[in-house]
Structures are given as structure tokens and as C-alpha cells.
Design an enzyme around this catalytic site. Sequence first.
Site, PDB file in Angstrom:
ATOM      1  N   ASP A   1       0.834  -1.198   0.000  1.00 50.18           N
ATOM      2  CA  ASP A   1       0.000   0.000   0.000  1.00 50.18           C
ATOM      3  C   ASP A   1       0.872   1.252   0.000  1.00 50.18           C
ATOM      4  O   ASP A   1       0.595   2.223  -0.717  1.00 50.18           O
ATOM      5  CB  ASP A   1      -0.916  -0.027   1.227  1.00 50.18           C
ATOM      6  CG  ASP A   1      -1.740   1.233   1.360  1.00 50.18           C
ATOM      7  OD1 ASP A   1      -2.605   1.465   0.503  1.00 50.18           O
ATOM      8  OD2 ASP A   1      -1.520   1.997   2.321  1.00 50.18           O
TER       9      ASP A   1
ATOM     10  N   GLU B   1      -1.933  -5.084  -3.817  1.00 48.94           N
ATOM     11  CA  GLU B   1      -0.932  -4.393  -2.998  1.00 48.94           C
ATOM     12  C   GLU B   1       0.102  -5.370  -2.452  1.00 48.94           C
ATOM     13  O   GLU B   1       1.295  -5.037  -2.363  1.00 48.94           O
ATOM     14  CB  GLU B   1      -1.624  -3.630  -1.876  1.00 48.94           C
ATOM     15  CG  GLU B   1      -2.438  -2.453  -2.402  1.00 48.94           C
ATOM     16  CD  GLU B   1      -3.272  -1.772  -1.341  1.00 48.94           C
ATOM     17  OE1 GLU B   1      -3.707  -0.639  -1.592  1.00 48.94           O
ATOM     18  OE2 GLU B   1      -3.497  -2.367  -0.266  1.00 48.94           O
TER      19      GLU B   1
END
Length: 235
Positions: free
Chosen positions: A48, A120
Site C-alpha cells: 500500500d 498491494e
Amino acid sequence: MKLPMIDQLEKLTGHYFKDKKKLKKALTHSSVQGSEQGNYERLEFLGDRVLGLLIAEMLYQLFPQASEGELSVRLNSLVNAQTCADIALEMELPVMIHVGFEMKNLKGRRLTNMYADVIEALIAVIYLDGGLESVRPFIQRYWQSRAKQMDAGRRDAKTQLQEWAHVQGGVQPHYRVVKRSGPDHDPVFMVEVSIPGFASEIGQGNSKRCAERMAAEKILRREGIWETMEKNNHE
């Protein structure tokens, strides 16, 4: 993980995976019981941050005249769960994800979030394999065209204002009707929109929705978000 699946992922990402165990972990949900290699949660946390950094860098280079506010809105749109999930679907990742039995019928927002988490986590594996220079081509491959095509200045004003307000400090716009006039068949609404820390604006329209949109547009223009976006979209 089967060799054909690894080959497919390497073609989709443009990256040769050195650590196959981490790759398997990136595709494993926490609902899988007794999984020796673990799940993707820690990788998702790292991925992320890597995604956010590289998207910010890409936007900074693509839109040299954009304000900080515009860049923030564009960033939020490109790293949100829906965009990441769309990319996961484009790559056909869902068929590769390992989930527990109770997650087989997952739907809606939770399913979208899971797909986004896997993207992610995959980014994190590429990063741990080869650093930012290895991740950058993957980001450019799937996100750059979306960034260029995004006509953010013409998206729904209320949605965009909500995103902008969120990046200003996690706040939300509040709408309230301050006046209603005219006959029932042709009413006129005046709606005020307020955001903590900013001056409010009032919009007018023949429906509450229209008046809310007009009020949102006023703030977007006042704060320079739409002005700079419209300028960039015409360059």
C-alpha cells in the site's frame, strides 16, 4: 504454486519472481487454515505504501502544473480499492487467490477489498525482490493509462468534493437545505455545503441533488481544484 501460474504472473507483471514463497503468501487470504507460509496481510501493508509513493511520483511528473489539492484527488482515485480491484480483475488474479471455505461466496465491498489487498501484496513482493525500480514498470503498465485518461475535472462534483475533503484531514462534506421556494411542480432549493476548516458555499437548483452538486462545484472551483484540472486536461 504451480509453474504455469508463476509464468502467467511473471508475464502479467513483467517481473521474474525470485522469492516464490512470498509470491504464494501474497495470494493467500488469512481465512486459509494451517497455511505454513502465512497470508498476505503484512505484504499488503507494505505494498500500500509503495503503491502510494510511486503513484504520487507518476502524477507529479504527468501533471507539472497541478496543485497539491488536484494531485491529492487524483492520487486517491488511483489507489482506492475499486481501482486496485479493477486491475486485479484485468490481470485475472481472482482465480489465483487462495481463500478459506467460508470466504468462497464473498461478495460486494469485501470482495473488492480482497482483490485490492492482493494487488498491494503483489506490489510488495516485487518491491522486496528488486526495489522501486522493479515495481515502477508494473505501476506504469496498469496505472499510467488510467491516470492520463482520468478527466477528474468532469467527474461527479459531490464525489470529488468528498475525496478532496478526505485528503484534507479525513473530514466529510455536510449538506443542508437552507431554503425551499416555488410551487410544488417547479420548486427551487438552496443547499449549503460545509466542510470543517473551510468556508461554506450555497448552491441552487430545481432539486436537492442539483443544488448539492452546484454547491460542491463552487467549493471545487474556489479551492482551485477544478480550475487546474480543466487546464491540465486541455494541455
